[in-house]
Design an enzyme around this catalytic site. Sequence first.
Site, PDB file in Angstrom:
ATOM      1  NE  ARG A 235      47.364  44.894  34.257  1.00  0.00           N
ATOM      2  CZ  ARG A 235      48.378  45.165  35.097  1.00  0.00           C
ATOM      3  NH1 ARG A 235      48.749  44.297  36.000  1.00  0.00           N
ATOM      4  NH2 ARG A 235      48.989  46.326  35.038  1.00  0.00           N
ATOM      5  CG  HIS A 283      46.689  44.284  41.244  1.00  0.00           C
ATOM      6  ND1 HIS A 283      46.052  44.512  40.052  1.00  0.00           N
ATOM      7  CD2 HIS A 283      48.004  44.512  40.995  1.00  0.00           C
ATOM      8  CE1 HIS A 283      46.934  44.880  39.128  1.00  0.00           C
ATOM      9  NE2 HIS A 283      48.125  44.881  39.687  1.00  0.00           N
TER      10      HIS A 283
HETATM   11  P1  NDP Z   1      57.494  42.566  29.687  1.00  0.00           P
HETATM   12  O1  NDP Z   1      56.890  43.400  28.620  1.00  0.00           O
HETATM   13  O2  NDP Z   1      58.906  42.811  30.067  1.00  0.00           O
HETATM   14  O3  NDP Z   1      57.367  41.015  29.300  1.00  0.00           O
HETATM   15  C1  NDP Z   1      56.223  40.463  28.766  1.00  0.00           C
HETATM   16  C2  NDP Z   1      56.498  39.008  28.401  1.00  0.00           C
HETATM   17  O4  NDP Z   1      55.288  38.416  27.940  1.00  0.00           O
HETATM   18  C3  NDP Z   1      57.514  38.859  27.271  1.00  0.00           C
HETATM   19  O5  NDP Z   1      58.323  37.744  27.504  1.00  0.00           O
HETATM   20  C4  NDP Z   1      56.626  38.621  26.056  1.00  0.00           C
HETATM   21  O6  NDP Z   1      57.223  37.880  25.012  1.00  0.00           O
HETATM   22  C5  NDP Z   1      55.526  37.808  26.675  1.00  0.00           C
HETATM   23  N1  NDP Z   1      54.327  37.865  25.847  1.00  0.00           N
HETATM   24  C6  NDP Z   1      53.548  38.910  25.566  1.00  0.00           C
HETATM   25  N2  NDP Z   1      52.535  38.575  24.753  1.00  0.00           N
HETATM   26  C7  NDP Z   1      52.699  37.275  24.505  1.00  0.00           C
HETATM   27  C8  NDP Z   1      51.977  36.338  23.738  1.00  0.00           C
HETATM   28  N3  NDP Z   1      50.894  36.686  23.060  1.00  0.00           N
HETATM   29  N4  NDP Z   1      52.422  35.087  23.713  1.00  0.00           N
HETATM   30  C9  NDP Z   1      53.510  34.725  24.400  1.00  0.00           C
HETATM   31  N5  NDP Z   1      54.252  35.567  25.167  1.00  0.00           N
HETATM   32  C10 NDP Z   1      53.838  36.814  25.201  1.00  0.00           C
HETATM   33  O7  NDP Z   1      56.535  42.712  30.957  1.00  0.00           O
HETATM   34  P2  NDP Z   1      56.908  42.541  32.499  1.00  0.00           P
HETATM   35  O8  NDP Z   1      57.608  41.262  32.670  1.00  0.00           O
HETATM   36  O9  NDP Z   1      57.560  43.755  33.015  1.00  0.00           O
HETATM   37  O10 NDP Z   1      55.451  42.503  33.152  1.00  0.00           O
HETATM   38  C11 NDP Z   1      54.511  41.508  32.792  1.00  0.00           C
HETATM   39  C12 NDP Z   1      53.138  41.891  33.330  1.00  0.00           C
HETATM   40  O11 NDP Z   1      53.077  41.739  34.752  1.00  0.00           O
HETATM   41  C13 NDP Z   1      52.727  43.350  33.137  1.00  0.00           C
HETATM   42  O12 NDP Z   1      52.286  43.586  31.814  1.00  0.00           O
HETATM   43  C14 NDP Z   1      51.613  43.511  34.147  1.00  0.00           C
HETATM   44  O13 NDP Z   1      50.377  43.174  33.555  1.00  0.00           O
HETATM   45  C15 NDP Z   1      51.951  42.489  35.235  1.00  0.00           C
HETATM   46  N6  NDP Z   1      52.313  43.124  36.504  1.00  0.00           N
HETATM   47  C16 NDP Z   1      51.612  42.756  37.622  1.00  0.00           C
HETATM   48  C17 NDP Z   1      51.934  43.291  38.858  1.00  0.00           C
HETATM   49  C18 NDP Z   1      51.237  42.848  40.076  1.00  0.00           C
HETATM   50  O14 NDP Z   1      51.461  43.416  41.154  1.00  0.00           O
HETATM   51  N7  NDP Z   1      50.402  41.825  39.997  1.00  0.00           N
HETATM   52  C19 NDP Z   1      53.034  44.263  39.008  1.00  0.00           C
HETATM   53  C20 NDP Z   1      53.697  44.573  37.772  1.00  0.00           C
HETATM   54  C21 NDP Z   1      53.348  44.010  36.577  1.00  0.00           C
HETATM   55  P3  NDP Z   1      58.517  38.421  24.221  1.00  0.00           P
HETATM   56  O15 NDP Z   1      59.639  38.244  25.210  1.00  0.00           O
HETATM   57  O16 NDP Z   1      58.622  37.545  23.065  1.00  0.00           O
HETATM   58  O17 NDP Z   1      58.249  39.869  23.927  1.00  0.00           O
HETATM   59  C1  OXD Z   2      51.687  47.069  37.310  1.00  0.00           C
HETATM   60  C2  OXD Z   2      50.816  46.570  38.351  1.00  0.00           C
HETATM   61  O1  OXD Z   2      51.360  46.931  36.141  1.00  0.00           O
HETATM   62  O2  OXD Z   2      50.951  46.988  39.522  1.00  0.00           O
HETATM   63  O3  OXD Z   2      52.755  47.605  37.663  1.00  0.00           O
HETATM   64  O4  OXD Z   2      49.980  45.720  38.088  1.00  0.00           O
END
Ligand code: NDP
Ligand code: OXD
Length: 320
Positions: A235, A283
Amino acid sequence: MSDQNSIIVDLKFGRDDVAKALKTAFPGRSVIDLGDPTQKDIDLSQASYAVVWKPDPSLFSRAASLKAIFSGGAGVDHVLSVPGLPNLPVVRFVDRSLTDRMSEWVVWQCLHHLRHGFAYARQQRAKTWNEIGGQPEARDVTVGVMGLGVLGSDAAQKLKTMGFNVIGWSRRKKEIAGVETFDVATLDDFLARTDILVGLLPLTAETHGLFDRALFSKLRRDGVLGGPIFLNAGRGGSQVEVDIIDCLRDGTLKAASLDIFEREPLSTESPLWQMDNLVITPHAAAASDVRALFRHVEEQIQRVEAGQPLQHVVDRSVGY
Ligand code: NDP
Ligand code: OXD
């Protein structure tokens, strides 16, 4: 008029795709599509479920009988930040195809930087036939993935398959075969080992503004790529764009690839557009396929109806 069987759809993307997908989605249920001007004023008071992307705050006062809220994407910051959000389960979108496409974007960008993508594109435009010396292998490069959730752990495994040395960082320490992992307490060790940094973090209070000059300055500088590279598809709120611009100019970062931005769409005035060591995608790393989204929502509703718990429910205390 809504009833207990009604699903509200409030998605601010892909109008035509949403309308088309809704023709066959949710058989036997009534759907109120707030993107359809003829439906936007329908009474929502009895509806049980809502599928949303950047919903209007008024939705939740109009739909007071909701049992769960489904995010239209994998991220949920656009839902959790809506004023007046009721204390209901918020469900993330988790989808095999979205995950695969995100990993494709990450691998594509890592290979672009490994294989002199900018330099060869420049040479092609100048009709220059020149083999750039030095062809480091993926195994010579350490990719550090920040965020080892659904997307980060899949990307880490696929980068490994391509031969990269992969390390990973997450809030709680993870076990991933063949990937050395780090947690919050060992962030600096992780950064000191990283040649290409990949951001796949959700936007939360803790990750806001995390990718700044201080963090980029801790990346490994003596690797085979000639300087650290930053990729972000999580993000935009997690990155400090003025720092990225300065770091790309002064060599703190050798190059970068960004799919997400502090403000979207990226302003035509942003200096980022002019940087010749930056890849910009709008995006678009992994778009939500609405047919798959509606299938996932239907599956989850069927689970509730069968007395089973919802899956992929957000932990509101940590914001993802
Ligand atoms: P998940 O919730 O499955 O994973 C999030 C990861 O981030 C976990 O490993 C979590 O740690 C880690 N995390 C969160 N907060 C912290 C922190 N403060 N410090 C360290 N690690 C942290 O999310 P997804 O993998 O499914 O998606 C990740 C992000 O990708 C989404 O939230 C979205 O913003 C973005 N996205 C972007 C898209 C695009 O097209 N650009 C499409 C889809 C998603 P832990 O394992 O310990 O919980
Ligand atoms: C999502 C994205 O969060 O598209 O799925 O960014």
